[in-house]
Design an enzyme around this catalytic site. Structure first.
Site, mmCIF file in Angstrom:
data_model
loop_
_atom_site.group_PDB
_atom_site.id
_atom_site.type_symbol
_atom_site.label_atom_id
_atom_site.label_comp_id
_atom_site.label_asym_id
_atom_site.label_seq_id
_atom_site.Cartn_x
_atom_site.Cartn_y
_atom_site.Cartn_z
ATOM 1 N N HIS A 1 26.206 42.034 21.792
ATOM 2 C CA HIS A 1 26.587 40.719 22.587
ATOM 3 C C HIS A 1 27.048 39.634 21.450
ATOM 4 O O HIS A 1 27.078 38.504 21.517
ATOM 5 C CB HIS A 1 25.239 40.141 23.041
ATOM 6 C CG HIS A 1 24.375 41.038 23.929
ATOM 7 N ND1 HIS A 1 24.713 41.522 25.117
ATOM 8 C CD2 HIS A 1 23.283 41.756 23.333
ATOM 9 C CE1 HIS A 1 23.736 42.269 25.472
ATOM 10 N NE2 HIS A 1 22.956 42.617 24.418
ATOM 11 N N SER B 1 52.881 30.603 12.652
ATOM 12 C CA SER B 1 53.225 29.605 13.737
ATOM 13 C C SER B 1 54.349 28.738 13.407
ATOM 14 O O SER B 1 54.816 28.504 12.355
ATOM 15 C CB SER B 1 51.815 28.582 13.646
ATOM 16 O OG SER B 1 52.224 27.436 14.371
ATOM 17 N N LYS C 1 49.166 28.765 9.262
ATOM 18 C CA LYS C 1 48.739 29.720 10.009
ATOM 19 C C LYS C 1 48.967 31.395 9.635
ATOM 20 O O LYS C 1 50.123 31.286 9.078
ATOM 21 C CB LYS C 1 49.143 29.507 11.424
ATOM 22 C CG LYS C 1 48.227 28.291 12.139
ATOM 23 C CD LYS C 1 47.071 28.557 12.658
ATOM 24 C CE LYS C 1 47.019 29.028 13.907
ATOM 25 N NZ LYS C 1 45.639 29.560 14.236
ATOM 26 N N GLU D 1 46.820 41.496 18.672
ATOM 27 C CA GLU D 1 46.591 40.953 19.953
ATOM 28 C C GLU D 1 47.537 41.756 21.069
ATOM 29 O O GLU D 1 47.029 42.096 22.312
ATOM 30 C CB GLU D 1 47.248 39.528 20.065
ATOM 31 C CG GLU D 1 46.067 38.609 19.595
ATOM 32 C CD GLU D 1 46.452 37.238 18.922
ATOM 33 O OE1 GLU D 1 45.458 36.452 18.206
ATOM 34 O OE2 GLU D 1 47.636 36.812 19.056
#
Ligand code: ARG
Length: 485
Positions: A157, A276, A282, A289
């Site tokens: 979880h 970024s 970043k 992804e």
């Protein structure tokens, strides 16, 4: 497309049904580039067989085969217009060889032809997907080997649950992807059958030798019933389902790595990161992804394929033309995603100190303490209650001792030595204690690593064997074709 051919249409259509506003709608020619080489191979095998069976003369076969060589050298872009690659190649053969070129399509139909081409081409794509799974598993196993003792938090979880090791975690994915390798091999065996010689669906009066064309194309036999042979696309469903399953598994790995990099315990190499356009600091895990998102494409491909095939009557329907691209898109997307995942895994760094620190968070050793108490004869349920009680106060010996007074009416030392309890509270010792088969204890994992190496070697061998079989069929066909020079 060759100029001037537009008004003539292909040899299949001549001047009937060759124009009209739906001309482009009907055509699969652009998508058929993928099976251009396959169609040339299928044509050659078919012509060799026709000559061997005395269905066409040797000189006729020679003329057709030489025209096919010209078509091949000119390349896909030089093909005349046609409803599909089969019609376009036949048109090109007839325009080079003359009327005798029209004998190429004796005793077959585009229905058995296209099904054969798809299977012929798909074999190499499935093997490339298999190779990608093996490479990913190798990367997982190699990194695992370096981290048999690296303790990390394990989650349920998304909450800290029990400490484990990086090796145990990575090998959990190796084992899952090994099943994907097996599923792809399993599908491959059914892809690797020849429908050629089924003709439109109802066979042919010509004395064709289906086993011979199968052999010349490297197939492991034929799809026997001629109606099934042209109708079925279940082999596409099997492959795409295996790919969707694989992509779904790998999406979980990608998601985990995105989370671990957010937690600062894994750092992706720059090669697998992105930046970024506005935030200079970043370093984003974009590659993973996109790997994660590929599961969506693969599921969409499977859905598209099944929906297209559902309820199709026997035997051939043009709907089948739109089924095929789902398979090409899925196999390309998933293979690439798996290759990227392998690269990301192989080059990422695991921060052992940060992982060790995180491994004990959230009283993750609680289950191990309850197990220790249960090993002293205290019913597990009571031990669970005791540790849960302690967890309200803290995650150390004092909290457990106080809970023991409350739940058992006695100090903890009456049941178990303090040293053993302290060890159970240590994440590394907690992991080492869980040495059941398949568990995370370094001893248990070390044993698994050699089994993993064996299965990787076996799968790499099986892959090489299939590829060799295809290459030697290609050679054999070339040798047979050259007899007609
Ligand atoms: N382009 C077609 C396909 O992909 C080839 C078969 C055409 N057959 C026919 N009967 N129209 O399915």
């Amino acid at each position: 497309m060759t100029e001037g051919s537009e008004s003539e249409g292909d040899v299949v259509r001549r001047d009937r049904f060759s124009g009209g506003p739906a001309r482009g709608f009907l055509s699969s020619l652009a998508a058929d580039e993928r099976i251009f080489a396959a169609d040339l191979a299928v044509d050659r095998a078919h012509v060799v067989m026709l000559a061997e069976q005395g269905i066409v003369g040797d000189d006729e076969a020679a003329a057709i085969l030489s025209a096919l060589d010209d078509v091949e050298s000119a390349g896909f872009d030089a093909l005349p217009e046609g409803e599909d690659v089969h019609a376009a190649i036949e048109t090109a053969v007839v325009s080079r060889a003359g009327d005798v070129g029209g004998k190429m399509h004796t005793a077959r139909s585009r229905n058995d032809e296209v099904a054969t081409c798809i299977r012929y081409r798909l074999r190499e794509d499935v093997l490339a997907a298999v190779e990608a799974t093996v490479a990913l598993r190798e990367a997982l196993a190699e990194v695992a080997e370096d981290h048999v003792d690296t303790v990390m938090p394990g989650y349920t979880h998304l909450q800290p649950a029990q400490p484990t090791t990086v090796a145990h975690y990575l090998l959990s994915y190796e084992q899952a992807v090994a099943r994907d390798t097996a599923r792809l091999f399993d599908a491959y065996a059914r892809v690797n059958r020849s429908p050629l010689g089924a003709a439109a669906f109802a066979g042919t009066p010509f004395d064709v030798d289906r086993e011979r064309t199968a052999e010349l194309l490297g197939f492991d036999g034929v799809v026997s019933n001629s109606m099934d042979a042209v109708s079925t696309r279940d082999f596409l469903v099997e492959v795409v389902a295996a790919l969707a399953n694989l992509a779904t598994t790998v999406s979980g790995l990608a998601e985990d790595l995105v989370g671990f990099s957010k937690d600062g315990v894994v750092e992706l190499s720059d090669d697998y990161s992105s930046t970024s356009s506005i935030m200079p600091q970043k370093k984003n895990p974009d590659t993973l992804e996109l790997v994660r998102a590929t599961a969506g494409d693969a599921a969409a491909g499977l859905n598209g394929l099944l929906t297209t095939l559902k309820g199709l009557p026997r035997a051939y329907n043009r709907d089948l033309q739109t089924a095929t691209p789902h398979a090409w898109e899925s196999v390309d997307a998933v293979t690439e995603a798996v290759e990227v995942a392998a690269g990301a895994v192989a080059t990422a760094t695991w921060d052992e100190a940060a992982l060790a620190e995180a491994a004990g968070e959230g009283f993750s050793t609680a289950t191990g303490v309850a197990d220790l108490l249960a090993m002293q004869g205290i019913p597990f349920r009571t031990a669970h209650e005791l540790v849960a009680e302690a967890a309200e106060e803290g995650d150390d010996y004092a909290a457990l001792d106080a809970a023991a007074e409350e739940v058992l009416g006695d100090s903890l030392s009456a049941y178990v030595e303090r040293e053993a309890v302290e060890a159970a509270l240590d994440p590394a010792a907690s992991v080492a204690a869980r040495d059941s088969a398949g568990g995370p204890a370094p001893d248990a994992v070390a044993g698994r690593l050699s089994a993993v190496e064996d299965s990787l070697a076996a799968d790499a061998d099986a892959l090489a064997t299939e590829r060799d079989a295809l290459a030697s069929a290609d050679e054999k066909r070339r040798a047979e074709v050259s007899q007609f020079d």
